[in-house]
Design an enzyme around this catalytic site. Structure first.
Site, short mmCIF file in Angstrom:
data_model
loop_
_atom_site.label_atom_id
_atom_site.label_comp_id
_atom_site.label_asym_id
_atom_site.label_seq_id
_atom_site.Cartn_x
_atom_site.Cartn_y
_atom_site.Cartn_z
N ARG A 27 0.82 -1.21 0.00
CA ARG A 27 0.00 0.00 0.00
C ARG A 27 0.86 1.27 0.00
NH1 ARG A 27 -5.21 -1.14 1.53
NH2 ARG A 27 -5.53 1.03 2.09
N TRP A 74 2.62 6.05 1.71
CA TRP A 74 2.73 6.48 0.32
C TRP A 74 2.45 7.97 0.34
CZ3 TRP A 74 -0.21 8.73 -3.59
CH2 TRP A 74 0.28 8.56 -4.90
N GLU A 487 -2.08 -3.35 -21.80
CA GLU A 487 -1.76 -3.93 -20.48
C GLU A 487 -0.31 -4.44 -20.47
OE1 GLU A 487 -2.79 -3.85 -17.60
OE2 GLU A 487 -1.89 -5.57 -16.62
N LYS A 491 2.55 -3.11 -17.87
CA LYS A 491 3.33 -4.00 -16.98
C LYS A 491 4.81 -3.66 -17.08
CE LYS A 491 1.11 -5.21 -14.83
NZ LYS A 491 -0.18 -4.83 -14.77
N HIS A 510 0.10 6.23 -37.94
CA HIS A 510 -0.24 7.64 -37.73
C HIS A 510 0.64 8.28 -36.66
CE1 HIS A 510 -3.65 7.18 -40.34
NE2 HIS A 510 -4.03 6.11 -39.66
#
Ligand code: G6P
Length: 614
Positions: A27, A74, A487, A491, A510
């Protein structure tokens, strides 16, 4: 965002707190600290860095006592240094507070307190709480419980807190609003924690505190739950399903690797009991009550963040393709501040591993006020998002501890596939045999992942060895595999700090094509699907510019074998499930690259697993 743990009982608190903090480090890990009541003093030890740094510091001093609080941070307000680390004390060092969340009106409160002579040591929002409690105690001459309660009535924002005081050395107070808090009840001992992981080896009896609830814990084994408005609450004690081995590394070097290898089981557990593949039917008990509303919905809005947002994007393909429903996928943080057009007929699906992400929670509260039905797809049972939802489907991935999400993602996609099929079956947008085919394939996914894990590790390590010093990566995919490409790129950047971009393969021309040269690794998700020919063209475009193609393909893809320098094979499956299989080697690739770069795989810098601040 910050983990808190606290203990009161007959045992030594320090080892319990340190062990708990290590479990909560996912956390936040900018700084850590503990405070204990020791010989009529508050003993405070705090340190910048990880819990292991705190341990080093604590080993040089005495930390004895059977009531104590601990925090892993944090940083939001104030840089991550020792002064800003929790716990925070009042001026005469008789009260200590730990806090997870943000006190939004802290600046105004701080100014007022400063005018009244309070001196602040830190830059944190939390420090206002301890001075406020101190002031109320002095003025009101009340109990610690009442002082905390009155202080909480003055703050706005989010908090999960634990408080101790020398004036009541046999009492501890906990409270929550917007940040999670769990109370563990043992034999004449109590635990307070941000989640169940610090508690599980001591007791299975827990109470999940609700918003604006607080608890007074006493050393004699009694406790009282009340609201911050002083209303009594009768406690609802629940039995924890979590087991200790679920939160240990089980022989793996990192939680992330363990969680990657757990995917056959986590997917199996997430679909178990929800499928009858012989009949081609899906049973999702959580949705039944709202069946009519779900089937009549003109639009589904998906809100989520991070990896869960990628699962949401994949769900857009699934719901539109299989169930023929209009879907919009929203970053929760943008949606909640955008004044979006929301209809009360809309269904909102909130996807979240932790069930605590502040932006996702706020987005669903907003949609709820507009009359929408809220369905949660969450992994942590009893967390805030499922509780704020009308209904939903849990993923049963088990605790995910590595900060970079792996097994939660594939479990989310599996459950979202079931939700799409559940609607398709009831709306008749697919034939029973079409549904049956996907269900059979879904049941086969766990063994196909096992096969991928068995066959591809060495090869992925070789590819990682070749590219771990690259500065950039491009990930390309089309259709169902475009969200999987995003994803894959996420990662890599999360844990190896290499800049990586995911792109729809056809959009490459593009813009990103300008980046391609012989230095650029380009990971292409090239499963054998309905747009296989198109992706081959995109690979040609990369090869023509000397890009280094790493292709994820199905077995014996002759054409791609000719074009791509590096091939990772995954088993064949139906198109809508192919991103699950493609995701596994991408997780392993980022894992081994991060390992070779010497990065902290489970606790990447600046990130946290549970983002309870907006
Ligand atoms: C953080 C985590 C990500 C996660 C995201 C959303 O950024 O590091 O792994 O995907 O939050 O979290 P949620 O718990 O809502 O899925």
């Amino acid at each position: 965002m910050c983990g808190i743990v606290a203990y009161i009982g007959p045992k030594e608190a320090y080892p319990i707190l340190v062990k708990g903090l290590k479990r909560l480090e996912y956390r936040g890990y900018d700084s850590a600290g503990i405070a204990l009541i020791q010989n009529n003093e508050i003993r405070l030890v705090k340190q910048k860095g990880k819990v292991s740094d705190l341990e080093l510091l604590a080993s040089e001093t005495s930390v004895v006592g059977s009531i104590g609080i601990g925090h892993t941070r944090w940083a939001t307000h104030g840089e991550p240094n020792q002064v800003n680390a929790h716990p925070h004390l009042n001026s005469d060092e008789s009260i200590a507070v730990i806090h997870n969340g943000i006190i939004e009106n802290y600046a105004a409160l701080k100014e007022e307190l400063q005018k009244r002579g309070y001196i602040f040591k830190s830059d944190t929002d939390t420090e206002v709480l301890v001075h406020l409690i101190d002031e109320i105690l002095k003025i009101e001459k009340c109990s610690l419980k009442d002082a905390v309660r009155l202080a909480l009535n003055e703050v706005s924002g989010a908090y999960a807190i634990a408080v101790i005081s020398l004036k009541e050395p046999n009492t501890m107070i906990g409270a929550r609003k917007g940040s999670p808090l769990i109370l563990g009840i043992g034999e004449n001992e109590f635990f307070i924690a941000s989640d169940a992981t610090p508690v599980v080896e001591y007791t299975k009896k827990v109470i999940y505190l609700k918003d604006e609830e607080m608890v007074e814990l006493n050393r004699d084994g009694s406790f009282e739950i009340l609201t911050i408005h002083n209303e009594a609450i009768s406690p609802k004690i629940q039995e924890l399903e979590l087991k200790l081995e679920m939160i240990e590394k089980g022989g793996y070097e990192h939680f992330m690797l363990k969680e990657i290898f757990e995917q056959p089981k986590s997917i199996f557990d997430s679909i178990r009991g929800r499928i009858d593949s012989n009949e081609g039917t899906i049973k999702l008990g959580g949705l039944e009550e709202y069946k009519t509303r779900i089937l009549n919905a003109k639009r589904i809005i998906i809100v989520s963040c991070g990896t869960s947002w990628h699962a949401g994007l994949l769900a857009e393909y699934l719901f539109e393709d299989l169930a023929r429903v209009n879907v919009e996928v929203e970053y929760a943080s943008e949606f909640r501040y955008r004044n979006p057009v929301i209809d009360s007929d809309d269904i909102v699906i909130a996807i979240s591993q932790s069930g605590e992400t502040a932006d996702t929670l706020a987005a669903i509260e907003m949609a709820k006020q507009k009359g929408c039905l809220i369905l949660g797809v969450c992994n942590v049972v009893g967390s805030s998002i499922p509780r704020a939802s009308h209904a939903g489907c849990y993923t049963h991935a088990g605790p995910e501890i590595g900060v970079a999400s792996t097994k939660a993602f594939t479990a989310q996609v599996s459950v979202l596939t079931l939700m799409a099929l559940w609607i398709a079956e009831r709306k008749g947008t697919m034939t029973p045999s079409e549904i049956k085919q996907i269900l059979i394939e879904l049941e086969n996914i766990p063994s196909k992942i096992e096969k991928t894990l068995e066959n591809s590790v060495d090869q992925i390590k070789d590819i990682a060895k070749k590219f771990y010093e690259s500065r950039n990566f491009l990930y390309l995919g089309r259709g169902y595999n475009f969200p999987a490409a995003l994803e894959g790129a996420l990662k890599l950047k999360e844990i190896s700090y290499i800049h990586a971009e995911g792109y729809p393969a056809a959009e490459m021309k593009h813009g990103p094509i300008a980046l391609i040269d012989e230095e650029m690794p380009v990971v292409v998700l090239a499963n054998n699907d309905s747009i296989h020919e198109k992706i081959i063209n995109n690979i040609q475009e990369v090869v023509a510019r000397k890009g280094q193609v790493i292709a994820i393909t199905t077995a014996n893809d002759v054409e791609i074998n000719k074009l791509a320098k590096h091939i990772i094979e995954v088993p064949e499956t139906v198109e809508c499930l192919s991103p699950i299989l493609a995701s596994v080697p991408l997780q392993l690739l980022s894992y081994y690259i991060a390992l070779m770069r010497g990065c902290n795989v489970d606790q990447p810098r600046n990130l946290a697993k549970s983002v309870t601040v907006e």
